[in-house]
Write an enzyme that holds these catalytic residues in place. Structure first.
Site, mmCIF file in Angstrom:
data_model
loop_
_atom_site.group_PDB
_atom_site.id
_atom_site.type_symbol
_atom_site.label_atom_id
_atom_site.label_comp_id
_atom_site.label_asym_id
_atom_site.label_seq_id
_atom_site.Cartn_x
_atom_site.Cartn_y
_atom_site.Cartn_z
ATOM 1 N N ARG A 1 9.132 2.539 -3.016
ATOM 2 C CA ARG A 1 8.914 1.107 -3.191
ATOM 3 C C ARG A 1 10.254 0.375 -3.247
ATOM 4 O O ARG A 1 10.402 -0.701 -2.682
ATOM 5 C CB ARG A 1 8.086 0.844 -4.459
ATOM 6 C CG ARG A 1 7.537 -0.563 -4.526
ATOM 7 C CD ARG A 1 6.487 -0.740 -5.610
ATOM 8 N NE ARG A 1 5.296 0.055 -5.310
ATOM 9 C CZ ARG A 1 4.938 1.161 -5.976
ATOM 10 N NH1 ARG A 1 5.633 1.582 -6.997
ATOM 11 N NH2 ARG A 1 3.867 1.829 -5.619
ATOM 12 N N ASP B 1 0.888 -1.145 0.000
ATOM 13 C CA ASP B 1 0.000 0.000 0.000
ATOM 14 C C ASP B 1 0.922 1.188 0.000
ATOM 15 O O ASP B 1 1.861 1.270 0.805
ATOM 16 C CB ASP B 1 -0.951 0.021 1.205
ATOM 17 C CG ASP B 1 -2.136 0.930 0.918
ATOM 18 O OD1 ASP B 1 -2.838 0.693 -0.090
ATOM 19 O OD2 ASP B 1 -2.346 1.894 1.667
#
Length: 194
Positions: free
Chosen positions: A181, A70
């Site tokens: 990420r 997320d």
């Protein structure tokens, strides 16, 4: 080679994860949508909470290792928005274009052409026995009302690094070294190899 299901339908994310985990003997597989019943309700108020909801939802149905993230954009001038609502900033079925348009509108409403911002990402990895590992990463920069670059996805054309390049102007390899990420992936890889 260990096979892990990635809990996303975002082709850009799938490519990033496949590339990132191939060197440690993990093969990232796309979600077998035809065997999934329903969709997870991502109603947590944190990135970690939503990542956990996803891996538990899919992991319990598939009985396989599942990886979910997320992630989103937090903009200082917008009091941290869009945050956990990044994918739905402009509405439930918003496209990247819709979300970026709303971002630009919100900045202009405040008389701004830029604002400090950060990308944030929490990864959750769940084994079939219910064990969950988390890894978090962030990337600090600023959002601007002008887009630059043709790569990436999401808010990348509007998110600028300190060197003046947008995330959308980076190669996949460059992005992996600086992105939220990428940071979370490196941390999770360390945990998985321990």
């Amino acid at each position: 080679m260990k096979e892990v299901i990635i809990a996303t339908t975002n082709a850009g994310k799938v490519r990033e994860f496949q590339e990132a985990f191939s060197d440690i003997g993990i093969r990232i597989l796309t979600m077998p949508k035809e065997v999934i019943e329903g969709e997870p309700v991502e109603n947590a108020d944190t990135f970690q909470g939503n990542a956990e909801i996803k891996v538990c939802f899919y992991g319990k149905q598939l009985h396989l290792p599942v990886l979910a993230d997320d992630s989103g954009l937090t903009v200082e001038a917008l009091n941290g928005a869009p945050g956990v609502h990044s994918a739905r900033f402009a509405g439930a079925h918003a496209t990247d274009e819709d979300n970026n348009k709303k971002l630009v509108e919100e900045l202009r409403k405040r008389g701004l052409s830029a604002s400090p911002a950060a990308y944030r990402c929490v990864l959750a990895y769940r084994e079939p026995d219910g064990t969950i590992l988390f890894a978090e990463g962030s990337c600090v920069g600023e959002v601007r009302t002008t887009a630059r670059g043709s790569g990436g996805f999401g808010y990348d054309p509007y998110f600028y690094l300190s060197d003046g390049r947008s995330m959308a102007a980076l190669t996949l390899e460059e992005k992996e070294t600086v992105s939220h990420r990428g940071s979370a992936i490196r941390l999770l890889k360390e945990k998985l190899q321990q």
